[in-house]
Design a protein around this motif. Structure first.
Motif, short mmCIF file in Angstrom:
data_model
loop_
_atom_site.label_atom_id
_atom_site.label_comp_id
_atom_site.label_asym_id
_atom_site.label_seq_id
_atom_site.Cartn_x
_atom_site.Cartn_y
_atom_site.Cartn_z
N VAL A 37 -40.92 -14.30 116.94
CA VAL A 37 -39.96 -13.62 116.07
C VAL A 37 -40.23 -14.08 114.64
CG1 VAL A 37 -37.52 -13.29 115.50
CG2 VAL A 37 -38.22 -13.52 117.89
N VAL A 38 -40.36 -13.13 113.73
CA VAL A 38 -40.56 -13.48 112.32
C VAL A 38 -39.37 -12.99 111.49
CG1 VAL A 38 -43.08 -13.46 112.51
CG2 VAL A 38 -41.89 -11.38 111.80
N HIS A 39 -39.16 -13.68 110.39
CA HIS A 39 -38.09 -13.32 109.46
C HIS A 39 -38.59 -13.45 108.03
CE1 HIS A 39 -34.32 -13.24 111.89
NE2 HIS A 39 -34.97 -14.08 112.67
N SER A 40 -38.12 -12.58 107.17
CA SER A 40 -38.06 -12.89 105.76
C SER A 40 -36.70 -13.56 105.55
CB SER A 40 -38.16 -11.63 104.90
OG SER A 40 -37.89 -11.94 103.55
N MET A 41 -36.70 -14.87 105.43
CA MET A 41 -35.45 -15.61 105.26
C MET A 41 -34.81 -15.30 103.91
SD MET A 41 -36.32 -19.34 106.93
CE MET A 41 -37.29 -19.87 105.52
N THR A 42 -35.59 -14.68 103.03
CA THR A 42 -35.11 -14.25 101.72
C THR A 42 -33.88 -13.36 101.83
OG1 THR A 42 -37.46 -14.17 101.15
CG2 THR A 42 -35.92 -13.18 99.57
N LYS A 43 -33.78 -12.63 102.94
CA LYS A 43 -32.77 -11.59 103.09
C LYS A 43 -31.46 -12.16 103.65
CE LYS A 43 -36.16 -8.79 101.83
NZ LYS A 43 -37.38 -9.56 101.96
N THR A 88 -31.37 -22.02 102.12
CA THR A 88 -31.32 -21.20 103.34
C THR A 88 -30.43 -21.83 104.40
OG1 THR A 88 -33.56 -20.40 102.84
CG2 THR A 88 -32.73 -20.04 105.07
N LEU A 89 -30.50 -23.14 104.55
CA LEU A 89 -29.61 -23.83 105.48
C LEU A 89 -28.15 -23.56 105.12
CD1 LEU A 89 -31.45 -27.25 105.80
CD2 LEU A 89 -30.80 -25.79 107.73
N MET A 90 -27.82 -23.64 103.84
CA MET A 90 -26.43 -23.38 103.42
C MET A 90 -26.04 -21.92 103.69
SD MET A 90 -25.72 -25.66 100.00
CE MET A 90 -26.97 -24.90 98.99
N GLY A 91 -26.99 -21.00 103.47
CA GLY A 91 -26.70 -19.60 103.74
C GLY A 91 -26.41 -19.34 105.21
N ILE A 92 -27.19 -19.96 106.09
CA ILE A 92 -27.04 -19.73 107.52
C ILE A 92 -25.69 -20.21 108.03
CG2 ILE A 92 -27.96 -20.40 109.80
CD1 ILE A 92 -30.75 -20.33 108.55
N GLU A 93 -25.09 -21.18 107.34
CA GLU A 93 -23.78 -21.69 107.78
C GLU A 93 -22.72 -20.59 107.84
OE1 GLU A 93 -22.62 -24.97 105.36
OE2 GLU A 93 -24.13 -26.33 106.19
N ALA A 144 -37.80 -29.21 108.27
CA ALA A 144 -37.74 -29.43 109.72
C ALA A 144 -36.34 -29.13 110.26
CB ALA A 144 -38.13 -30.87 110.05
N ALA A 145 -35.30 -29.48 109.50
CA ALA A 145 -33.93 -29.17 109.93
C ALA A 145 -33.73 -27.67 110.02
CB ALA A 145 -32.93 -29.79 108.96
N LEU A 146 -34.26 -26.94 109.04
CA LEU A 146 -34.16 -25.48 109.04
C LEU A 146 -34.93 -24.89 110.22
CD1 LEU A 146 -33.37 -22.78 107.75
CD2 LEU A 146 -35.34 -23.03 106.21
N GLN A 147 -36.11 -25.41 110.49
CA GLN A 147 -36.91 -24.91 111.62
C GLN A 147 -36.16 -25.10 112.94
OE1 GLN A 147 -41.36 -25.66 109.72
NE2 GLN A 147 -40.46 -27.24 111.00
N GLU A 148 -35.54 -26.25 113.11
CA GLU A 148 -34.79 -26.52 114.34
C GLU A 148 -33.59 -25.59 114.46
OE1 GLU A 148 -32.35 -30.17 116.51
OE2 GLU A 148 -33.96 -30.65 115.09
N ARG A 149 -32.92 -25.35 113.34
CA ARG A 149 -31.73 -24.47 113.38
C ARG A 149 -32.13 -23.05 113.78
NH1 ARG A 149 -27.38 -25.06 108.72
NH2 ARG A 149 -27.52 -27.13 109.67
N LEU A 150 -33.20 -22.54 113.18
CA LEU A 150 -33.60 -21.16 113.47
C LEU A 150 -34.15 -21.01 114.88
CD1 LEU A 150 -35.12 -20.24 110.03
CD2 LEU A 150 -33.13 -19.20 111.10
#
Length: 429
Positions: free
Chosen positions: A204-210, A285-290, A67-73
Motif C-alpha cells: 500500500v502506498v500513500h502520498s502522506m502530503t494529503k 504527519t504524526l500530529m496530523g494522523i492523530e 520510525a515512529a511514523l512508519q510503525e503507526r502507518l
C-alpha cells in the motif's frame, strides 16, 4: 504499542508507534534532528551495517521520528512494516524498485492521478520499465494485459480525480492467480476508509502530503508492506529471493521472512535512491494522523451534502462522487470503503472548458491549488494542470476531460461551501 485486536482505530492513530521518550519522558514523539548516531563500539557498528542488528546508523536510512511514523502507518494499514520517503511519487518508485528490472512491466489502471500516469508512461522508461494501462472495470482486459514480464499490478483504492472506487477484491484475485503483487495507492481513502491489505493488496502506498498530514504543510510518502507475499515462490523477484551481492550473498526473504520487502526498502532502497523523509515532516504527519478519523468523517459528511447539491444544479452535467446513489460505483462503497466514499470527486460543467476556468477563478472559499486532502476545500481544473501532460484520450480515460473540475471537500461548514459553489457556477454561465 504496536497493534492488537483490543485497540480501535481511534486509539491506534494516536498511540501506535509512540512511546514516552526514554531520556526525557516527553509524551509527544520528539523531532530527532540529527544526521548520525553514535555506535557503542566497533562491533556494534559492524553488526548494524551487516544487517545483523536493528538500530540507527544515518538518517538517510533510519531516524527515530520517522520510525515512529512508519510503525503507526503499518499498524493502521494492517501491515508488518513500512518505509517512509520524501513524497508520494518517491513511494511509487520505492515500491517498484525491488520488483522491476529492464524489460519488465506493470499493469496499471487508466484511472490514476495524472502525475502517476506520466511517471509510469514516460519516466520509468528510463529504467527500462514499462506500463500497460487498462480500464480496471474490465477484468478480462486486466487479465489479458498480464504477461510473463509483468511484475506488479497498480491501482488506486479511490481514484484521483474522479473518486471512482476500485473493486480491489476482484483485482487482487487476478494478481494472485498470476503470482504477482498488487500495489494499491490508498491516498484518497486513507486506512480509515479503506484497508487494501484486507482486500488482497501486497503493498500500500500513500502520498502522506494529503489526508494523512491533512494540513498542507509538508510532503511525504510511505510504502506499507503486508508481509503476506511469497517472494521466493518463483524466480520473478531476485532482489528479494536471490543472494544480494552488497550484503555478501544475504537473501532478504530467507533472512527476514515477512519483513523482507521492508528491510530491502531501507537497506537498499533508501541507501541508494536517497528519497529520505526529514524528521520534521514526519513529526507534522504524526500530529496530523492523530485526528485522521475525525477529519475523514467530516470530509465524507461534507462531500455527501455538497455532491448531492451539485447534482441538482442546472449548470452541472454530472458529478462523479461514489457516495451518491446515482453513481455506478455506489455499490462498492459498503464493501470497499464502508465508512464512506471520501472527500474527492469531479464535476462536469455544461459550459465546457471556458466555464470550468471561469468557475475556478470565481470561487472564494475554495483554494485553487495543486493538492488535495487538506482541511481546506480545494479545486483545480485537471485538464489544464495536473493532467496537462496527458493526451486527450488519456485525460478522458482518467476522468479529467476539459469540461471537468476536481473538487476536494474540506471540513468547513457545508452551507458556506455550497453558497460559494453556487455563486461561482452562476458567474461561470
Amino acid at each position: 504499542m504496536t497493534d492488537g485486536p483490543s485497540y480501535g482505530f481511534d486509539t491506534l492513530q494516536i498511540h501506535a508507534g509512540a512511546r514516552p521518550d526514554p531520556a526525557t519522558g516527553a509524551r509527544q514523539v520528539p523531532i530527532y534532528q540529527t544526521t548520525a548516531y553514535v555506535f557503542r563500539d566497533a562491533d556494534h557498528a559492524a553488526a548494524l551495517f551487516n544487517l545483523q542488528e536493528v538500530g540507527y546508523i544515518y538518517s538517510r536510512l533510519t531516524n527515530p521520528t520517522v520510525a515512529a511514523l512508519q510503525e503507526r502507518l503499518a499498524t493502521l494499514e494492517g501491515g508488518v512494516g513500512a518505509v517512509c520517503c520524501s513524497s508520494g511519487h518517491a513511494a511509487q518508485i520505492m515500491a517498484l524498485f525491488p520488483l522491476m528490472g529492464p524489460g519488465k512491466n506493470i499493469v496499471a489502471s487508466t484511472r490514476l492521478y495524472g502525475g502517476t500516469v506520466t511517471q509510469f508512461s514516460q519516466t520509468i522508461k528510463r529504467f527500462g520499465w514499462s506500463a500497460t494501462f487498462v480500464d480496471f472495470d474490465d477484468l478480462d482486459a486486466v487479465k489479458a494485459a498480464i504477461n510473463d514480464d509483468t511484475r506488479a499490478v497498480f491501482c488506486e483504492s479511490i481514484a484521483n480525480p474522479g473518486g471512482y472506487i476500485t473493486d480491489l477484491d476482484a483485482i487482487s484475485a487476478i494478481s494472485d492467480a498470476a503470482g504477482i503483487p498488487l500495489i494499491v495507492d490508498n491516498t484518497s481513502a486513507t486506512p480509515y476508509l479503506c484497508r487494501p491489505i484486507e482486500h488482497g493488496a501486497t503493498l500500500v502506498v500513500h502520498s502522506m502530503t494529503k489526508y494523512l498530514t491533512g494540513n498542507g504543510t509538508v510532503t511525504g510518502g510511505v510504502v506499507v508492506d503486508s508481509g503476506k507475499f511469497d517472494w521466493s515462490a518463483s524466480d520473478k523477484f531476485p532482489s528479494l529471493s536471490a543472494p544480494e551481492p552488497a550484503y555478501h550473498g544475504l537473501k532478504f526473504h530467507e533472512t527476514f521472512g515477512p519483513l523482507a520487502f521492508t528491510f530491502h526498502g531501507i537497506a537498499i532502497g533508501l541507501r541508494d535512491l536517497g528519497m529520505t523523509l526529514n524528521p520534521q515532516a514526519a513529526h507534522y504527519t504524526l500530529m496530523g494522523i492523530e485526528t485522521l478519523s475525525l477529519r475523514m468523517q467530516k470530509h465524507v459528511e461534507n462531500a455527501m451534502e455538497v455532491a448531492g447539491w451539485l447534482e441538482t444544479h442546472d449548470a452541472v452535467e454530472a458529478v462523479t462522487y461514489a457516495g451518491l446513489p446515482s453513481s455506478p460505483y455506489n455499490d462498492r462503497v459498503a464493501r470497499i470503503c464502508p465508512k464512506g466514499a471520501g472527500g474527492l470527486f469531479t464535476v462536469k460543467l455544461k459550459g465546457g472548458y471556458d466555464a470550468c476556468v471561469k468557475f475556478v477563478d470565481s470561487l472564494e472559499i475554495f483554494s485553487h491549488v495543486a493538492n488535495l486532502g487538506d482541511t481546506r476545500s480545494l479545486v483545480i481544473h485537471s485538464a489544464s494542470t495536473t493532467h496537462r501532460q496527458l493526451t486527450p484520450e488519456q485525460q478522458e480515460a482518467a476522468g479529467a476531460g476539459p469540461s471537468v473540475v476536481r473538487i476536494s471537500i474540506g471540513i468547513e461548514d457545508p452551507a458556506d461551501l455550497i453558497a460559494d459553489l453556487n455563486q461561482a457556477l452562476n458567474a461561470a454561465r
